[in-house]
Design an enzyme around this catalytic site. Structure first.
Site, short mmCIF file in Angstrom:
data_model
loop_
_atom_site.label_atom_id
_atom_site.label_comp_id
_atom_site.label_asym_id
_atom_site.label_seq_id
_atom_site.Cartn_x
_atom_site.Cartn_y
_atom_site.Cartn_z
N VAL B 56 0.83 -1.20 0.00
CA VAL B 56 0.00 0.00 0.00
C VAL B 56 0.87 1.25 0.00
CG1 VAL B 56 -1.67 1.35 1.35
CG2 VAL B 56 -1.96 -1.13 1.10
N ASP B 77 10.45 2.61 6.92
CA ASP B 77 9.94 1.28 7.22
C ASP B 77 10.87 0.63 8.24
OD1 ASP B 77 9.48 -1.83 6.56
OD2 ASP B 77 7.79 -0.70 5.79
N ARG B 195 -15.49 3.23 -5.89
CA ARG B 195 -16.07 1.96 -6.37
C ARG B 195 -17.55 2.15 -6.68
NH1 ARG B 195 -13.59 -0.49 -1.65
NH2 ARG B 195 -11.46 -1.05 -2.23
N HIS B 219 -15.90 3.41 7.93
CA HIS B 219 -15.31 2.67 6.81
C HIS B 219 -15.38 1.18 7.11
CE1 HIS B 219 -12.65 1.42 3.65
NE2 HIS B 219 -11.87 0.82 4.52
#
Lengths: 354, 360
Positions: B56, B77, B195, B219
């Protein structure tokens, strides 16, 4: 868990023209036949792995195609990737995205990018891997060529020079329409290193790596030019202890770049995505830009006319494919390296029985 | 197997004089007209940091790079090797992109310092059942480490949270950052709305950008589609949908809603994870924020006071005007049906319970 992907699957009627949400203007004459419209630009990507999807996604983001077709042997992975792109519809110009394990979905492509390739089994010889890839290409290329007889073919799978030759043979296309991604990305890495050193934009560094993509690629030092100045002499003068090794160090850093990324993240994707999208833009938009890509090199730099090998040389690319290949001024050593690569490549190609 | 040696990443590491550039291009002579005011205060380059370099995070970073939204991108990261590989993979494309400075590593504070926008992506797909509680606890623990560091190094930054459960995590990030709520956003239902718009657009034969439709609320499975406000070409869509359905009832709309909220799960089930769509969704938010576009997006914002009958301090998705200052405003005149209102109130209640349990 196949979810509904359209309202008609959920019981909603797709409206007809007369009772629909939008109605056509009153018009006595019959509608213009769709054949009269200039066709939309269609790009197909064979292989929905990391490389194929990075290419497809970059082409989508850069708005280079009106339709994108994805093909892969794994149906679930393929459908998942297509959906993942389709879900972004509200954030992109309208692009038709289709996918299928059957190559028929690539029909009428302007450009077909082939990234499919067998992965090397530990201990497997290069020749064996190559033969497995040829078997794969025998399944993929002829149907693709049949469905899009006018398409440009862009080969990305490795070893790219041999596989571009294979794709050319299996497609029956003229060599001007079969291109390998070649050293386009290596040259970008080369330009990046020099650009960082000179603190200029990489787009202002002209520098070519040519020849066989991979460990034996050739850096053309005399081709490096920045702001209208040849850079080689100045680079040489700036080195503490200049010798051949210094140049070889740069070349190895370029070639090793891919291996380093693979060692760190497991594969490369983004850079090759941008590289191929750049080639796609030059081809589809007829840009006449010069890129180092794998082309039919017989007759160049003393490579025998009868040896149908593909290797990277700077080539002018446009809508018709390869419009021309640069007749670079190479040193004797550089030309000899190209000829050596050509010889090895030719020997490999001959073993493939095409 | 090829050795994993670190390659030289600069010509100076290969023995070439690092000051070479100074000779190859020479500066113009100092002007006698220099009025002595010193260097102009140059506009700082736009910096976006992406914390979490997984599928992502990298789809987001790459899309932002391709769309030319940032002058500098920092990738952070916990996996030093992987994030370095991702950085190199982007840098190698230098010849094909405008010049962008890309840095990467594990030190959140050092790398993200001076960000205009910090985007946080955390591990894990949509949580299911009790696995969801575990995931939430893990992700909050990561936020506790990451968010204060971001806030310290970039006290003026916008903060965008993209992990699930996004509404709870956006709340947590807000609390942990000490930022005004207008500068903290969760990606919320921005992608779900895309969507929905695509489904309707394909049905009506229009571009998705012309379908004005919002999914709002919590969500996930309980997101609400604002059916009565969907419009295309200035026409409300709901009555048209009702007329053209074989046997229209509430279930018909619910079918669409479920297809929308199930979209991510479907992609994950098929390819193992979802990346491209969320990449475009977040890049779209980044553009509205960084370029001060004043566009309206359904994103997770502090919803206190916007849902009739609810006063909880929770984050959930509502149509919000986004610009350089963050959340410039939230839709205050939504016409909600009684059902929509009660669903939102229920969601707010549930979210509040989750937020309280965090102990932040």
């Amino acid at each position: 868990m196949h979810k509904a992907s359209s309202l008609s699957e959920l019981g909603f009627n797709a409206g007809t023209a007369s009772s629909g949400f939008f109605r056509p203007v009153a018009d006595d004459s019959p509608p213009t036949p769709s054949a009269a419209h200039r066709r939309l630009t269609k790009v197909s990507v064979i292989g929905a792995g990391n490389v194929g999807m990075a290419i497809a996604q970059t082409i989508l983001t850069q708005n280079l195609a009106d339709e994108i077709a994805l093909v892969d042997a794994l149906p679930d992975k393929l459908r998942g990737e297509a959906l993942d792109l389709q879900h972004a519809a509200a954030f992109l110009p309208r692009v038709r995205i289709v996918s299928d394990t059957d190559a028929a979905v690539t029909r009428n492509s302007d450009l077909v990018v082939i990234t499919a390739g067998a992965r090397q089994i530990p201990g497997e010889t290069r020749l064996n891997l190559l033969q497995r890839n040829v078997a794969l290409y025998r399944k993929i290329v002829p149907p693709v060529a049949e469905h899009s007889p006018e398409a440009l073919l862009l080969v990305v799978s490795n070893p790219v020079d041999v596989l571009t030759y294979v794709a050319w043979k299996l497609s029956g296309f003229p060599a001007s329409r079969v291109i390998g991604s070649g050293t386009n990305l290596d040259s970008s890495r080369f330009r990046f290193l020099i650009a960082e050193h000179l603190d200029v934009n990489a787009q202002d560094v002209q520098a070519y790596m040519v020849g066989e993509h991979g460990d034996s690629s050739v850096a053309i030092w005399s081709s490096i030019s920045v702001g209208g100045m040849p850079a080689f002499k100045s680079l040489r003068d700036s080195h503490l202890n200049f010798d051949e090794e210094a140049l070889e160090g740069i070349r190895r850093a370029v070639v090793g770049g891919a291996y380093e990324v693979i060692g760190l993240k497991g594969y490369t994707s983004w850079a090759i995505g941008y590289s191929v999208a750049s080639l796609a833009a030059s081809l589809l938009r007829d840009q006449r830009r010069v890129h180092p890509v794998s082309v039919l090199a017989s007759g160049f730099h003393g490579i025998s006319d009868g040896h149908d090998v593909f290797l990277s040389l700077p080539a002018r690319l446009g809508r018709a494919g390869i419009l021309g290949v640069a007749e670079m001024d190479l040193t004797e050593a550089e030309a000899a390296q190209l000829r050596r690569s050509a010889k090895t490549l030719w020997e490999n190609c001959q073993l493939l029985g095409l | 197997m090829m050795s994993m040696k670190k390659e030289a990443s600069s010509l100076s590491e290969l023995g070439f004089d690092v000051n070479f550039g100074a000779g190859f291009f020479r500066q113009v002579p100092s002007s006698v007209c220099d009025n002595g005011e010193g260097t102009q205060r140059q506009r700082r380059p736009t910096k976006v940091s992406v914390i979490g370099a997984g599928d992502v995070g990298m789809a987001i970073a790459q899309t932002i790079l391709t769309q030319g939204l940032a002058d500098e991108i920092a990738l952070v990261d916990a996996d030093a090797g992987r994030v370095r590989g991702e950085m190199l993979d982007l840098q190698h494309a230098a010849a094909f992109l405008p010049r962008v400075r890309i840095v990467a590593g594990t030190d959140v504070l050092a790398l993200t310092r001076g960000s205009d926008l910090a985007i946080v992506t955390l591990p894990g797909a949509r949580p299911v059942g009790h696995r969801g509680v575990e995931l939430l606890r893990k992700n909050v623990a990561v936020l506790r480490e990451v968010v204060p560091a971001v806030a310290e190094g970039s006290p003026e930054s916008l903060l965008l949270v993209v992990s699930n459960p996004v509404d709870v995590l956006a709340y947590a990030a807000w609390k942990l950052s000490g930022f005004p709520a207008s500068r903290v956003i969760g990606s919320g239902t921005n992608l779900d709305s895309s969507r929905l718009r695509r489904l309707l657009a394909d049905h009506l034969g229009v571009g998705a950008q012309d379908v004005h439709a919002y999914m709002v609320g919590e969500h996930g499975g309980s997101a609400v589609a604002l059916w009565s406000s969907i419009s295309v070409g200035g026409m409300p869509v709901l009555s048209y949908l009702q007329k053209t359905h074989a046997s229209f009832d509430g279930e018909a709309l619910e079918g669409i809603r479920r297809a929308v909220v199930g979209g991510a799960c479907e992609v994950i089930g098929l390819k193992g994870y979802a990346s491209w769509a969320i990449g475009y969704s977040v890049a779209s938010l980044a553009r509205s924020l960084l370029r001060d576009q004043r566009r309206v997006h359904p994103v997770s914002v502090l919803a206190k006071g916007f849902i009739p009958g609810d006063d909880h301090q929770v984050f959930l998705s509502l149509p919000a005007r986004l610009g350089r200052g963050g959340v410039l405003g939230v839709a205050a005149e939504l016409e909600l049906t009684a059902d929509e209102e009660s669903t939102l109130r229920r969601s707010a209640e549930t979210l509040w319970e989750h937020c309280q349990a965090l102990g932040i």
